[in-house]
Scaffold this active site. Structure first.
Site, PDB file in Angstrom:
ATOM      1  N   HIS A   1       3.669  -2.101   3.419  1.00 50.40           N
ATOM      2  CA  HIS A   1       3.825  -0.781   2.815  1.00 50.40           C
ATOM      3  C   HIS A   1       5.256  -0.643   2.307  1.00 50.40           C
ATOM      4  CE1 HIS A   1       0.509  -0.351   5.717  1.00 50.40           C
ATOM      5  NE2 HIS A   1       0.056   0.643   4.972  1.00 50.40           N
TER       6      HIS A   1
ATOM      7  N   HIS B   1      -5.353   3.188  -4.263  1.00 49.15           N
ATOM      8  CA  HIS B   1      -5.401   3.427  -2.816  1.00 49.15           C
ATOM      9  C   HIS B   1      -5.769   4.877  -2.505  1.00 49.15           C
ATOM     10  CE1 HIS B   1      -4.820   2.274   1.277  1.00 49.15           C
ATOM     11  NE2 HIS B   1      -3.729   2.987   1.492  1.00 49.15           N
TER      12      HIS B   1
ATOM     13  N   HIS C   1      -5.100   9.659   0.510  1.00 49.80           N
ATOM     14  CA  HIS C   1      -5.231   8.841   1.717  1.00 49.80           C
ATOM     15  C   HIS C   1      -6.208   9.418   2.735  1.00 49.80           C
ATOM     16  CE1 HIS C   1      -3.828   5.947   4.851  1.00 49.80           C
ATOM     17  NE2 HIS C   1      -3.527   5.227   3.795  1.00 49.80           N
TER      18      HIS C   1
ATOM     19  N   ASP D   1       0.811  -1.217   0.000  1.00 47.18           N
ATOM     20  CA  ASP D   1       0.000   0.000   0.000  1.00 47.18           C
ATOM     21  C   ASP D   1       0.844   1.266   0.000  1.00 47.18           C
ATOM     22  OD1 ASP D   1      -2.183  -1.645   0.225  1.00 47.18           O
ATOM     23  OD2 ASP D   1      -3.013  -0.666   2.000  1.00 47.18           O
TER      24      ASP D   1
END
Length: 260
Positions: free
Chosen positions: A213, A119, A123, A68
């Site tokens: 990540h 994604h 964010h 991610d």
């Protein structure tokens, strides 16, 4: 709110303990679809299309490695590792300061056969936004990735796993299925590669989706040993679409594995 799916077995499992990763699924009556459900519902009909079913995860012990919030400075090295190990992964890319900053890396991710996914742009927590803001967060990233790779993603991961009916409706409109996870190293909270490795391996299970990540310092160094140990245990690495095949990730739906 989400529609229930009669006839399927569903077990609402305890979600990840970290407050920043708590999901809002239960409160919204969400009925997530497991990889096994997706495969069984499809039966023998290869809805996933040519090339998506590299292995049969109904027969093989599969696991999906996902990353991610990249790409970042360490992503090229991660891609080198994945290429050497012949491991496909799914990358849920962040638009602002990532997709727009590393277009060559985004192109390389796609060119090397990994799944490129969404994604959001910045964010933001989607459940805190109104419909137009959710659409902006997702569609802006869709457009940026398509400009680089020539293809819009079909998968998305909501920040912190937080989703609701509005997020689902917008995702469906944009052709995006929502993909959550069942294994996390909480690598946002530590740079200790050995700890990251241990957390993943302690929770690894068949049909699992690993969340990591590639933007944190301890993560990429942990990946080679994670791959080596999971291979030793008999796991086969697949992308998320491969994990679901012959089923297909349907827009708007939520996919999350159950732990053994």
């Amino acid at each position: 709110m989400f529609r229930s799916r009669p006839g399927r077995k569903r077990t609402v499992t305890a979600l990840l303990a970290a407050a920043s990763l708590m999901l809002t699924l239960g409160a919204c009556g969400v009925d997530p679809i497991t990889p096994q459900d997706a495969r069984e519902d499809a039966g023998s009909d290869d809805k996933a299309g040519q090339g998506a079913r590299r292995v049969d995860c109904a027969e093989v012990k599969c696991i999906a490695l996902t990353f991610d919030a990249g790409p970042g400075k360490d992503t090229p090295h991660l891609l080198d590792v994945l290429k050497e190990e012949k491991v496909p992964a799914t990358f849920f890319l962040l638009g602002s300061k990532h997709v727009d900053r590393y277009p060559d890396v985004v192109r390389r991710i796609a060119d090397e056969g990994h799944e490129v996914a969404n994604h959001t742009w910045s964010h933001r927590i989607l459940t805190d936004l109104d419909e137009s803001e959710v659409r902006e967060e997702l569609s802006r990233t869709q457009d940026a990735i398509e400009k680089i790779t020539g293809r819009k993603p079909t998968l998305m991961r909501p920040p912190q796993g937080r989703t609701d009916g509005t997020v689902s409706d917008v995702s469906r409109e944009l052709g995006l299925a929502q993909v959550l996870w069942s294994i996390t190293a909480k690598d946002y909270s530590t740079a200790d590669s050995a700890l990251i490795r241990r957390r993943v391996l302690e929770n690894a299970h068949r049909d699992g989706i690993i969340l990591l990540h590639d933007i944190y310092d301890g993560t990429v160094p942990a990946v080679p040993s994670i791959i080596a140990e999971l291979k030793r245990r008999g796991f086969t690495f697949v992308t998320v679409p491969e994990l679901l095949a012959p089923g297909r990730a349907e827009p708007g739906e939520v996919y999350r594995p159950e732990k053994d």
